[in-house]
Scaffold this motif. Sequence first.
Motif, PDB file in Angstrom:
ATOM      1  N   LEU A  33      55.008   0.557  22.302  1.00 16.40           N
ATOM      2  CA  LEU A  33      54.512   0.663  20.761  1.00 16.40           C
ATOM      3  C   LEU A  33      52.994   0.488  20.815  1.00 16.40           C
ATOM      4  O   LEU A  33      52.302   1.192  20.178  1.00 16.40           O
ATOM      5  CB  LEU A  33      55.214  -0.464  19.935  1.00 16.40           C
ATOM      6  N   VAL A  34      52.597  -0.349  21.952  1.00 17.33           N
ATOM      7  CA  VAL A  34      51.188  -0.431  21.892  1.00 17.33           C
ATOM      8  C   VAL A  34      50.584   0.646  22.325  1.00 17.33           C
ATOM      9  O   VAL A  34      49.488   1.073  21.830  1.00 17.33           O
ATOM     10  CB  VAL A  34      50.933  -1.714  23.136  1.00 17.33           C
ATOM     11  N   ALA A  35      51.141   1.510  23.173  1.00 16.29           N
ATOM     12  CA  ALA A  35      50.563   3.011  23.586  1.00 16.29           C
ATOM     13  C   ALA A  35      50.546   3.646  22.305  1.00 16.29           C
ATOM     14  O   ALA A  35      49.503   4.439  22.147  1.00 16.29           O
ATOM     15  CB  ALA A  35      51.501   3.626  24.696  1.00 16.29           C
ATOM     16  N   THR A  36      51.662   3.886  21.533  1.00 14.59           N
ATOM     17  CA  THR A  36      51.352   4.501  20.231  1.00 14.59           C
ATOM     18  C   THR A  36      50.503   4.202  19.420  1.00 14.59           C
ATOM     19  O   THR A  36      49.713   5.019  18.796  1.00 14.59           O
ATOM     20  CB  THR A  36      52.956   4.664  19.654  1.00 14.59           C
ATOM     21  N   LEU A  37      50.175   2.702  19.154  1.00  9.60           N
ATOM     22  CA  LEU A  37      49.293   2.366  18.275  1.00  9.60           C
ATOM     23  C   LEU A  37      47.835   2.734  18.924  1.00  9.60           C
ATOM     24  O   LEU A  37      46.844   2.793  18.071  1.00  9.60           O
ATOM     25  CB  LEU A  37      49.306   0.852  17.965  1.00  9.60           C
ATOM     26  N   VAL A  38      47.554   2.590  20.066  1.00  5.66           N
ATOM     27  CA  VAL A  38      45.961   2.908  20.723  1.00  5.66           C
ATOM     28  C   VAL A  38      45.950   4.389  20.463  1.00  5.66           C
ATOM     29  O   VAL A  38      44.723   4.675  20.194  1.00  5.66           O
ATOM     30  CB  VAL A  38      46.227   2.340  22.079  1.00  5.66           C
ATOM     31  N   ALA A  39      46.810   5.307  20.914  1.00  7.21           N
ATOM     32  CA  ALA A  39      46.599   6.695  20.707  1.00  7.21           C
ATOM     33  C   ALA A  39      46.451   7.142  19.248  1.00  7.21           C
ATOM     34  O   ALA A  39      45.768   7.866  18.922  1.00  7.21           O
ATOM     35  CB  ALA A  39      47.842   7.448  21.032  1.00  7.21           C
TER      36      ALA A  39
END
Length: 187
Positions: A33-39
């Motif tokens: 989810l962190v990767a999704t939010l940063v992207a």
Amino acid sequence: MSAFFFVVLAVLIITGALVTVIASNAVHAALGLVATLVALAMTYVTLDAHFLGAVQVIVYAGAIMVLFLFVIMLLDATRPVTAHNPVGFVNELAALGGAALAGALGLIALGWRDPRPLAEGAAALRNGTPGAVGETLLTRFVLPFEAVSVLLLVAVVGSIVLVKRPVSQPSAVPEAQPIESGERAGA
């Protein structure tokens, strides 16, 4: 060139979302989810909404994810989910609910009519400046904004209630001690 960046960011967002949904370890799901939010924040930056990108990283990838990880650690949910589900038909209900939700979203997408032209909506946000975003959040969207804050508060209180287990009280009757074989022989 911007189309290339969009495709790369879209692949990152979809991959992070899939990791979030598919991961059996709760920490791995949170990191997806962190990767999704940063992207997603990088997508905002490519759209010249730098403030929205910064807020996305600070609020969601930062504060909210720290809250999620705190709850995961508090609930000791780091172990992979391997237990058998006690409710036998929950998977079928989840599939039925997911299909119904996908159908409803498809109908909404096909019948959607934008209430105002795209240029007017883009001008209202003025490239994501703080004043325009704050004015929009605290006038037109004040009820959903406050509902999300209440929802987060309820989630934190609920996680604390789930973790707080009753302390077992020592019984008044002492436990029976096993008799050793040597004690019987001597008796």
